[in-house]
Design a protein around this motif. Structure first.
Motif, PDB file in Angstrom:
ATOM      1  N   MET A   1       0.832  -1.206   0.000  1.00  0.00           N
ATOM      2  CA  MET A   1       0.000   0.000   0.000  1.00  0.00           C
ATOM      3  C   MET A   1       0.867   1.256   0.000  1.00  0.00           C
ATOM      4  O   MET A   1       0.604   2.221  -0.723  1.00  0.00           O
ATOM      5  N   VAL A   2       1.931   1.240   0.792  1.00  0.00           N
ATOM      6  CA  VAL A   2       2.826   2.400   0.905  1.00  0.00           C
ATOM      7  C   VAL A   2       3.498   2.683  -0.441  1.00  0.00           C
ATOM      8  O   VAL A   2       3.552   3.825  -0.903  1.00  0.00           O
ATOM      9  N   SER A   3       3.976   1.625  -1.113  1.00  0.00           N
ATOM     10  CA  SER A   3       4.607   1.790  -2.433  1.00  0.00           C
ATOM     11  C   SER A   3       3.643   2.388  -3.437  1.00  0.00           C
ATOM     12  O   SER A   3       3.984   3.314  -4.175  1.00  0.00           O
ATOM     13  N   GLU A   4       2.415   1.861  -3.477  1.00  0.00           N
ATOM     14  CA  GLU A   4       1.464   2.326  -4.496  1.00  0.00           C
ATOM     15  C   GLU A   4       1.067   3.773  -4.247  1.00  0.00           C
ATOM     16  O   GLU A   4       0.814   4.521  -5.197  1.00  0.00           O
ATOM     17  N   ALA A   5       1.028   4.180  -3.003  1.00  0.00           N
ATOM     18  CA  ALA A   5       0.716   5.597  -2.703  1.00  0.00           C
ATOM     19  C   ALA A   5       1.794   6.506  -3.285  1.00  0.00           C
ATOM     20  O   ALA A   5       1.504   7.564  -3.845  1.00  0.00           O
ATOM     21  N   ASN A   6       3.052   6.084  -3.189  1.00  0.00           N
ATOM     22  CA  ASN A   6       4.146   6.875  -3.772  1.00  0.00           C
ATOM     23  C   ASN A   6       4.022   6.945  -5.285  1.00  0.00           C
ATOM     24  O   ASN A   6       4.304   7.989  -5.885  1.00  0.00           O
ATOM     25  N   HIS A   7       3.594   5.859  -5.910  1.00  0.00           N
ATOM     26  CA  HIS A   7       3.456   5.842  -7.375  1.00  0.00           C
ATOM     27  C   HIS A   7       2.347   6.778  -7.822  1.00  0.00           C
ATOM     28  O   HIS A   7       2.471   7.478  -8.821  1.00  0.00           O
ATOM     29  N   TYR A   8       1.260   6.760  -7.078  1.00  0.00           N
ATOM     30  CA  TYR A   8       0.138   7.672  -7.378  1.00  0.00           C
ATOM     31  C   TYR A   8       0.621   9.119  -7.369  1.00  0.00           C
ATOM     32  O   TYR A   8       0.371   9.883  -8.303  1.00  0.00           O
ATOM     33  N   THR A   9       1.353   9.484  -6.340  1.00  0.00           N
ATOM     34  CA  THR A   9       1.865  10.857  -6.212  1.00  0.00           C
ATOM     35  C   THR A   9       2.815  11.190  -7.369  1.00  0.00           C
ATOM     36  O   THR A   9       2.762  12.290  -7.928  1.00  0.00           O
ATOM     37  N   MET A  10       3.663  10.245  -7.719  1.00  0.00           N
ATOM     38  CA  MET A  10       4.639  10.481  -8.793  1.00  0.00           C
ATOM     39  C   MET A  10       3.943  10.709 -10.134  1.00  0.00           C
ATOM     40  O   MET A  10       4.250  11.673 -10.843  1.00  0.00           O
ATOM     41  N   PHE A  11       2.989   9.854 -10.479  1.00  0.00           N
ATOM     42  CA  PHE A  11       2.316   9.993 -11.782  1.00  0.00           C
ATOM     43  C   PHE A  11       1.522  11.296 -11.866  1.00  0.00           C
ATOM     44  O   PHE A  11       1.560  11.993 -12.877  1.00  0.00           O
ATOM     45  N   LEU A  12       0.822  11.619 -10.793  1.00  0.00           N
ATOM     46  CA  LEU A  12       0.043  12.864 -10.802  1.00  0.00           C
ATOM     47  C   LEU A  12       0.992  14.072 -10.886  1.00  0.00           C
ATOM     48  O   LEU A  12       0.719  15.042 -11.601  1.00  0.00           O
ATOM     49  N   GLY A  13       2.104  13.982 -10.179  1.00  0.00           N
ATOM     50  CA  GLY A  13       3.111  15.057 -10.213  1.00  0.00           C
ATOM     51  C   GLY A  13       3.671  15.277 -11.610  1.00  0.00           C
ATOM     52  O   GLY A  13       3.790  16.415 -12.080  1.00  0.00           O
ATOM     53  N   PHE A  14       3.964  14.192 -12.317  1.00  0.00           N
ATOM     54  CA  PHE A  14       4.483  14.309 -13.697  1.00  0.00           C
ATOM     55  C   PHE A  14       3.420  14.917 -14.620  1.00  0.00           C
ATOM     56  O   PHE A  14       3.738  15.724 -15.491  1.00  0.00           O
ATOM     57  N   ALA A  15       2.163  14.508 -14.454  1.00  0.00           N
ATOM     58  CA  ALA A  15       1.087  15.067 -15.300  1.00  0.00           C
ATOM     59  C   ALA A  15       1.027  16.582 -15.106  1.00  0.00           C
ATOM     60  O   ALA A  15       0.924  17.343 -16.069  1.00  0.00           O
ATOM     61  N   ARG A  16       1.116  17.033 -13.867  1.00  0.00           N
ATOM     62  CA  ARG A  16       1.043  18.475 -13.573  1.00  0.00           C
ATOM     63  C   ARG A  16       2.285  19.211 -14.063  1.00  0.00           C
ATOM     64  O   ARG A  16       2.218  20.371 -14.451  1.00  0.00           O
ATOM     65  N   GLN A  17       3.403  18.516 -14.042  1.00  0.00           N
ATOM     66  CA  GLN A  17       4.675  19.108 -14.477  1.00  0.00           C
ATOM     67  C   GLN A  17       4.723  19.280 -16.004  1.00  0.00           C
ATOM     68  O   GLN A  17       5.148  20.325 -16.496  1.00  0.00           O
ATOM     69  N   TYR A  18       4.257  18.278 -16.727  1.00  0.00           N
ATOM     70  CA  TYR A  18       4.380  18.313 -18.191  1.00  0.00           C
ATOM     71  C   TYR A  18       3.177  18.975 -18.875  1.00  0.00           C
ATOM     72  O   TYR A  18       3.296  19.461 -19.993  1.00  0.00           O
TER      73      TYR A  18
END
Ligand SMILES: [Fe+2]
Ligand SMILES: [Fe+2]
Length: 193
Positions: A144-161
């Motif tokens: 669960m902890v790993s997947e939460a980090n992945h969620y944050t990373m993907f959303l962060g990249f979408a907002r960045q690009y």
């Protein structure tokens, strides 16, 4: 924290508990698909250097999750079964129109990935809290902890690009759409079913 509009019906855990072999099989393929998605993003968007670097790290992490689930299946005396289609993901991927600029396509793929990670994370949390098998519950707590980090990373990249305001609007619309899909699910022993 995950932004999901509809929590999973806790009775879904009762369905899962009756068929641990099926949930582990489905889960193994979720990790395989997460690995494949990361590789596919590298191939489709090689000029996004920061994304490529993160996806390389993600490939390693997701395939290690696949191994963890596979090892658990073997430990229980089973053999990994065949993959089945994931109705949740099939329905979800119809939301954004095809085409558009490369950046638009990238943003859409990142938002889909963020949402699938978020829902997986929510489901793993439920399993970690509700499963009577404490060893399995602990296994899901770590994931669960790993997947939460992945969620944050993907959303962060979408907002960045992408354009921040546009991305946030698309994210909200996608969350609404996902909640509609979930209303008809939570009835089977699959990670997203
Ligand atoms: Fe994973
Ligand atoms: Fe993940």
């Amino acid at each position: 924290m995950l932004g999901l509009k509809l929590p999973t019906d806790p009775r879904w855990v009762n369905i899962v508990e009756k068929n641990i072999e099926d949930i582990l099989t489905d889960h193994a393929y979720c990790e395989q698909k997460a690995t494949s998605t990361a590789i596919s993003l590298i191939v489709s968007f090689p000029e996004y250097t920061e994304l490529v670097q993160e996806m390389v790290a993600l490939v390693k992490e997701e395939i290690s999750h696949f191994k963890m689930v596979h090892d658990l299946i073997l430990k229980k005396g089973w053999t990994l079964g065949r993959d089945r289609k994931d109705d949740y993901v099939i329905q979800l991927l119809t939301f954004f129109p095809k085409g558009g600029s490369r950046t638009t396509q990238l943003v859409h793929r990142l938002l889909y990935a963020a949402l699938i990670e978020a829902r997986s994370c929510e489901r793993f949390r439920l399993l970690s809290e509700e499963l009577e098998d404490k060893e399995l519950a602990e296994f899901y707590r770590k994931l669960m902890v790993s997947e939460a980090n992945h969620y944050t990373m993907f959303l962060g990249f979408a907002r960045q690009y992408g354009d921040r305001k546009e991305v946030d609007k698309k994210w909200q619309d996608l969350l609404e759409f996902e909640a509609q899909i979930m209303k008809n699910l939570s009835k089977s022993e699959t990670i997203h079913g």
